[in-house]
Design a protein around this motif. Sequence first.
Motif, PDB file in Angstrom:
ATOM      1  N   ARG A   6       0.895  -1.149   0.063  1.00  0.00           N
ATOM      2  CA  ARG A   6      -0.045   0.027  -0.146  1.00  0.00           C
ATOM      3  C   ARG A   6       0.612   1.182  -0.039  1.00  0.00           C
ATOM      4  O   ARG A   6       1.734   1.307   0.722  1.00  0.00           O
ATOM      5  CB  ARG A   6      -1.051  -0.020   1.304  1.00  0.00           C
ATOM      6  CG  ARG A   6      -1.966  -1.140   1.176  1.00  0.00           C
ATOM      7  CD  ARG A   6      -2.756  -1.379   2.752  1.00  0.00           C
ATOM      8  NE  ARG A   6      -2.754  -0.148   3.491  1.00  0.00           N
ATOM      9  CZ  ARG A   6      -3.760   0.313   3.674  1.00  0.00           C
ATOM     10  NH1 ARG A   6      -5.031  -0.031   3.239  1.00  0.00           N
ATOM     11  NH2 ARG A   6      -3.695   1.336   4.433  1.00  0.00           N
ATOM     12  N   LYS A   7       0.411   2.251  -0.669  1.00  0.00           N
ATOM     13  CA  LYS A   7       1.207   3.511  -1.005  1.00  0.00           C
ATOM     14  C   LYS A   7       0.370   4.669  -0.848  1.00  0.00           C
ATOM     15  O   LYS A   7      -0.846   4.380  -1.358  1.00  0.00           O
ATOM     16  CB  LYS A   7       2.084   3.451  -2.332  1.00  0.00           C
ATOM     17  CG  LYS A   7       3.194   2.510  -2.300  1.00  0.00           C
ATOM     18  CD  LYS A   7       4.322   2.660  -1.302  1.00  0.00           C
ATOM     19  CE  LYS A   7       5.203   1.469  -1.440  1.00  0.00           C
ATOM     20  NZ  LYS A   7       6.661   1.611  -0.572  1.00  0.00           N
ATOM     21  N   ALA A   8       0.598   5.755  -0.566  1.00  0.00           N
ATOM     22  CA  ALA A   8      -0.170   6.994  -0.246  1.00  0.00           C
ATOM     23  C   ALA A   8       0.306   7.687  -1.715  1.00  0.00           C
ATOM     24  O   ALA A   8       1.356   7.870  -2.160  1.00  0.00           O
ATOM     25  CB  ALA A   8       0.185   7.964   0.775  1.00  0.00           C
ATOM     26  N   LYS A  23       2.590  17.228   9.076  1.00  0.00           N
ATOM     27  CA  LYS A  23       2.744  16.895  10.403  1.00  0.00           C
ATOM     28  C   LYS A  23       2.364  15.640  10.783  1.00  0.00           C
ATOM     29  O   LYS A  23       2.573  15.394  11.846  1.00  0.00           O
ATOM     30  CB  LYS A  23       1.678  17.989  10.783  1.00  0.00           C
ATOM     31  CG  LYS A  23       2.103  19.292  10.501  1.00  0.00           C
ATOM     32  CD  LYS A  23       0.943  20.392  10.928  1.00  0.00           C
ATOM     33  CE  LYS A  23       1.389  21.918  10.432  1.00  0.00           C
ATOM     34  NZ  LYS A  23       0.271  22.779  10.756  1.00  0.00           N
ATOM     35  N   VAL A  24       1.428  15.163  10.074  1.00  0.00           N
ATOM     36  CA  VAL A  24       0.772  13.534  10.501  1.00  0.00           C
ATOM     37  C   VAL A  24       1.561  12.516  10.071  1.00  0.00           C
ATOM     38  O   VAL A  24       1.412  11.340  10.876  1.00  0.00           O
ATOM     39  CB  VAL A  24      -0.713  13.431  10.148  1.00  0.00           C
ATOM     40  CG1 VAL A  24      -1.288  14.477  10.806  1.00  0.00           C
ATOM     41  CG2 VAL A  24      -0.784  13.278   8.891  1.00  0.00           C
ATOM     42  N   GLY A  49      -1.861   5.395   5.873  1.00  0.00           N
ATOM     43  CA  GLY A  49      -3.179   6.148   5.889  1.00  0.00           C
ATOM     44  C   GLY A  49      -3.413   7.325   6.633  1.00  0.00           C
ATOM     45  O   GLY A  49      -4.430   8.078   6.276  1.00  0.00           O
ATOM     46  N   LYS A  50      -2.545   7.693   7.525  1.00  0.00           N
ATOM     47  CA  LYS A  50      -2.692   8.869   8.181  1.00  0.00           C
ATOM     48  C   LYS A  50      -2.849  10.179   7.446  1.00  0.00           C
ATOM     49  O   LYS A  50      -3.423  11.034   7.911  1.00  0.00           O
ATOM     50  CB  LYS A  50      -1.616   8.798   9.291  1.00  0.00           C
ATOM     51  CG  LYS A  50      -1.680   7.853  10.377  1.00  0.00           C
ATOM     52  CD  LYS A  50      -0.512   7.997  11.496  1.00  0.00           C
ATOM     53  CE  LYS A  50      -1.189   6.990  12.509  1.00  0.00           C
ATOM     54  NZ  LYS A  50      -0.138   7.204  13.688  1.00  0.00           N
ATOM     55  N   CYS A  51      -2.004  10.100   6.413  1.00  0.00           N
ATOM     56  CA  CYS A  51      -2.277  11.347   5.763  1.00  0.00           C
ATOM     57  C   CYS A  51      -3.574  11.204   4.749  1.00  0.00           C
ATOM     58  O   CYS A  51      -3.881  12.475   4.833  1.00  0.00           O
ATOM     59  CB  CYS A  51      -0.703  11.425   4.712  1.00  0.00           C
ATOM     60  SG  CYS A  51      -0.701  10.122   3.585  1.00  0.00           S
ATOM     61  N   ILE A  60      -5.485  12.745  -1.207  1.00  0.00           N
ATOM     62  CA  ILE A  60      -4.507  11.443  -1.032  1.00  0.00           C
ATOM     63  C   ILE A  60      -5.270  10.428  -0.842  1.00  0.00           C
ATOM     64  O   ILE A  60      -6.184  10.203   0.229  1.00  0.00           O
ATOM     65  CB  ILE A  60      -3.770  11.910   0.336  1.00  0.00           C
ATOM     66  CG1 ILE A  60      -2.898  13.333   0.399  1.00  0.00           C
ATOM     67  CG2 ILE A  60      -2.509  10.742   0.458  1.00  0.00           C
ATOM     68  CD1 ILE A  60      -2.077  13.560   1.621  1.00  0.00           C
ATOM     69  N   ASN A  61      -4.951   9.367  -1.677  1.00  0.00           N
ATOM     70  CA  ASN A  61      -5.449   8.053  -1.587  1.00  0.00           C
ATOM     71  C   ASN A  61      -4.486   6.905  -1.406  1.00  0.00           C
ATOM     72  O   ASN A  61      -3.216   6.973  -1.896  1.00  0.00           O
ATOM     73  CB  ASN A  61      -6.145   7.665  -3.108  1.00  0.00           C
ATOM     74  CG  ASN A  61      -7.209   8.641  -3.154  1.00  0.00           C
ATOM     75  OD1 ASN A  61      -8.333   8.713  -2.574  1.00  0.00           O
ATOM     76  ND2 ASN A  61      -7.292   9.281  -4.356  1.00  0.00           N
ATOM     77  N   ILE A  62      -5.042   5.919  -0.624  1.00  0.00           N
ATOM     78  CA  ILE A  62      -3.894   4.772  -0.325  1.00  0.00           C
ATOM     79  C   ILE A  62      -4.201   3.669  -1.552  1.00  0.00           C
ATOM     80  O   ILE A  62      -5.401   3.219  -1.449  1.00  0.00           O
ATOM     81  CB  ILE A  62      -4.384   4.222   1.089  1.00  0.00           C
ATOM     82  CG1 ILE A  62      -3.935   5.411   2.105  1.00  0.00           C
ATOM     83  CG2 ILE A  62      -3.264   2.909   1.272  1.00  0.00           C
ATOM     84  CD1 ILE A  62      -2.679   6.020   2.122  1.00  0.00           C
ATOM     85  N   GLU A  63      -3.349   3.207  -2.315  1.00  0.00           N
ATOM     86  CA  GLU A  63      -3.509   2.390  -3.550  1.00  0.00           C
ATOM     87  C   GLU A  63      -2.450   1.158  -3.209  1.00  0.00           C
ATOM     88  O   GLU A  63      -1.427   1.365  -2.716  1.00  0.00           O
ATOM     89  CB  GLU A  63      -3.282   3.209  -4.672  1.00  0.00           C
ATOM     90  CG  GLU A  63      -4.105   4.438  -4.940  1.00  0.00           C
ATOM     91  CD  GLU A  63      -4.031   4.946  -6.387  1.00  0.00           C
ATOM     92  OE1 GLU A  63      -2.986   4.442  -7.086  1.00  0.00           O
ATOM     93  OE2 GLU A  63      -4.270   6.063  -6.483  1.00  0.00           O
ATOM     94  N   LYS A  64      -3.089   0.256  -3.776  1.00  0.00           N
ATOM     95  CA  LYS A  64      -2.331  -0.962  -3.740  1.00  0.00           C
ATOM     96  C   LYS A  64      -1.404  -0.989  -4.871  1.00  0.00           C
ATOM     97  O   LYS A  64      -1.653  -0.570  -5.926  1.00  0.00           O
ATOM     98  CB  LYS A  64      -3.298  -2.138  -3.895  1.00  0.00           C
ATOM     99  CG  LYS A  64      -3.740  -2.547  -2.429  1.00  0.00           C
ATOM    100  CD  LYS A  64      -4.799  -3.499  -2.368  1.00  0.00           C
ATOM    101  CE  LYS A  64      -5.789  -4.026  -1.430  1.00  0.00           C
ATOM    102  NZ  LYS A  64      -6.397  -4.987  -1.143  1.00  0.00           N
ATOM    103  N   MET A  65      -0.048  -1.381  -4.816  1.00  0.00           N
ATOM    104  CA  MET A  65       0.921  -1.214  -6.018  1.00  0.00           C
ATOM    105  C   MET A  65       1.672  -2.412  -5.880  1.00  0.00           C
ATOM    106  O   MET A  65       2.147  -3.051  -4.919  1.00  0.00           O
ATOM    107  CB  MET A  65       2.071  -0.058  -5.763  1.00  0.00           C
ATOM    108  CG  MET A  65       1.171   1.277  -5.803  1.00  0.00           C
ATOM    109  SD  MET A  65       2.220   2.817  -5.462  1.00  0.00           S
ATOM    110  CE  MET A  65       2.924   2.954  -7.134  1.00  0.00           C
ATOM    111  N   GLU A  66       2.153  -2.903  -7.329  1.00  0.00           N
ATOM    112  CA  GLU A  66       3.161  -4.140  -7.123  1.00  0.00           C
ATOM    113  C   GLU A  66       4.376  -3.681  -6.919  1.00  0.00           C
ATOM    114  O   GLU A  66       4.854  -2.353  -7.567  1.00  0.00           O
ATOM    115  CB  GLU A  66       2.847  -4.699  -8.592  1.00  0.00           C
ATOM    116  CG  GLU A  66       1.731  -5.799  -8.597  1.00  0.00           C
ATOM    117  CD  GLU A  66       1.741  -6.462  -9.938  1.00  0.00           C
ATOM    118  OE1 GLU A  66       2.795  -6.874 -10.431  1.00  0.00           O
ATOM    119  OE2 GLU A  66       0.563  -6.996 -10.497  1.00  0.00           O
TER     120      GLU A  66
END
Length: 67
Positions: A6-8, A23-24, A49-51, A60-66
């Motif tokens: 997972r990446k932002a 900050k977060v 996912g805090k950001c 900002i979205n959390i996406e799954k990446m290979e």
Amino acid sequence: MAKIKRKAIIDKDYCVACGTCVKVCPFNLIHIEQGVFADINLDKCVGCGKCAKSCPASVINIEKMEV
């Protein structure tokens, strides 16, 4: 078999560079680039996912990446 992490991901076209994500981030991986948009070190991002949760502009979205 590829690993999935997972990446932002920031939509830089709509980022308002408010600095809330900076900050977060518990790993200090986000900085404001040229005062225009936030940028994340994707090589080290763990996708916590805090950001994404704190972003007032919801860009900002959390996406799954290979990897």
